[in-house]
Scaffold this active site. Structure first.
Site, PDB file in Angstrom:
ATOM      1  N   GLU A  92       2.036   4.134   7.618  1.00 47.66           N
ATOM      2  CA  GLU A  92       0.997   3.863   6.659  1.00 47.66           C
ATOM      3  C   GLU A  92       0.523   4.849   5.854  1.00 47.66           C
ATOM      4  O   GLU A  92       0.629   6.185   6.296  1.00 47.66           O
ATOM      5  CB  GLU A  92      -0.168   3.095   7.792  1.00 47.66           C
ATOM      6  CG  GLU A  92       0.108   1.954   8.498  1.00 47.66           C
ATOM      7  CD  GLU A  92       0.314   0.498   7.478  1.00 47.66           C
ATOM      8  OE1 GLU A  92       0.277   0.702   6.218  1.00 47.66           O
ATOM      9  OE2 GLU A  92      -0.026  -0.566   7.867  1.00 47.66           O
ATOM     10  N   ASN A 121       0.933  -1.013  -0.102  1.00 49.79           N
ATOM     11  CA  ASN A 121      -0.272   0.063  -0.113  1.00 49.79           C
ATOM     12  C   ASN A 121       0.835   1.260   0.077  1.00 49.79           C
ATOM     13  O   ASN A 121       0.428   2.537   0.216  1.00 49.79           O
ATOM     14  CB  ASN A 121      -0.958  -0.083   1.356  1.00 49.79           C
ATOM     15  CG  ASN A 121      -0.395   0.095   2.694  1.00 49.79           C
ATOM     16  OD1 ASN A 121       0.986   0.094   2.600  1.00 49.79           O
ATOM     17  ND2 ASN A 121      -1.046  -0.274   3.488  1.00 49.79           N
TER      18      ASN A 121
END
Ligand code: GLP
Length: 248
Positions: free
Chosen positions: A147, A140
């Site tokens: 993140e 991702n």
């Protein structure tokens, strides 16, 4: 389109990616005996670490005065757990080269006070600017454990891991996803970007979307790795499969 500050090297397979990354690392270690290496975990750097060990054994390349800072660690895991990153680094590199244990640094996933640990690690990184920061990339677009959505000016911080990341990393845990910690401590994006140079390696089709977003997408917190477009000295070494979605 990759910016001029990013050199993209595309190789046929994982073996060639590891060999090229090794050439880059070896040059740094040879030219600066007390270099500070920012290191990474995950399956991608294992081939590079194998080559560093081989080269140390065969050619005597020394790490006696080399210092290291690692990207991240799972919260709750320490050296006694074979899933911890401190265990990984010893098992895959440190125990097989002549590095001085006191020159090795990782965030402590078992610190009593994790906020203090974040402060300690950031202060350490400010004193130890990486000559190179090695990075893998999450599917991702995460770097370290930063993140999507992590502010670009973040320093060492505690992260709640995305389900995708926990699933991707579950293969390393005997008991599967239930055993994967929910949180990690990671060098922040600002700490990564402070490195003098950055070496990012990736292989496999699973990384193709992330590589495309990193190199050809907008610089956006939705793809943490896209910030590398603004760093002055980045080398990206990937295989054909990871490069397969690039248009230019
Ligand atoms: C973990 C690590 C990252 C690493 C990523 C990819 O999330 N924290 O530093 O880049 O996994 O791992 P792999 O190389 O196994 O695909």
């Amino acid at each position: 389109m990759a910016e001029a500050n990013i050199t993209v090297i595309i190789k046929r397979n994982y073996e060639e990616v590891s060999a090229e990354a090794f050439r880059y690392m070896k040059e740094i270690v040879e030219n600066k005996k007390d270099a500070i290496l920012g290191l990474a975990t995950g399956s991608t750097p294992i081939g590079l670490y194998k080559k560093m060990i081989e080269d140390h054994k065969n050619n005597g390349t020394s790490y006696k005065d080399i210092k290291t800072v690692n990207l991240d660690e799972y919260v709750g895991l320490g050296a006694e757990s074979d899933q911890s990153y401190v265990y990984f680094m010893h098992d895959n590199l440190f125990d097989h080269i002549d590095i001085n244990e006191s020159n090795v640094n990782l965030p402590n996933g078992k610190a009593e006070d994790m906020d203090k640990e974040c402060e300690r690690y950031t202060a350490l990184l400010n004193d130890m600017r990486q000559d190179v920061q090695l990075l893998g990339i999450g599917a991702n677009g995460h770097i370290g454990f930063n993140e999507p959505g992590t502010p670009f000016d973040s320093t060492t911080n505690i992260v709640k891991l995305k389900e995708k990341t926990r699933m991707d990393n579950a293969r390393f845990f005997d008991g599967g996803i239930d055993e994967v910690p929910t949180h990690a401590i990671t060098m922040g994006i600002k700490n990564v970007m402070n490195a003098k140079s950055i070496l990012l390696i990736a292989n496999g089709e699973n990384k193709a979307d992330a590589i495309k977003a990193m190199l050809e997408g907008e610089v956006s917190e939705e793809c943490p790795a896209s910030i590398l477009q603004t760093h002055p000295n980045v080398v990206v070494i990937i295989d054909d499969a990871a490069a397969s979605k690039l248009t230019k």
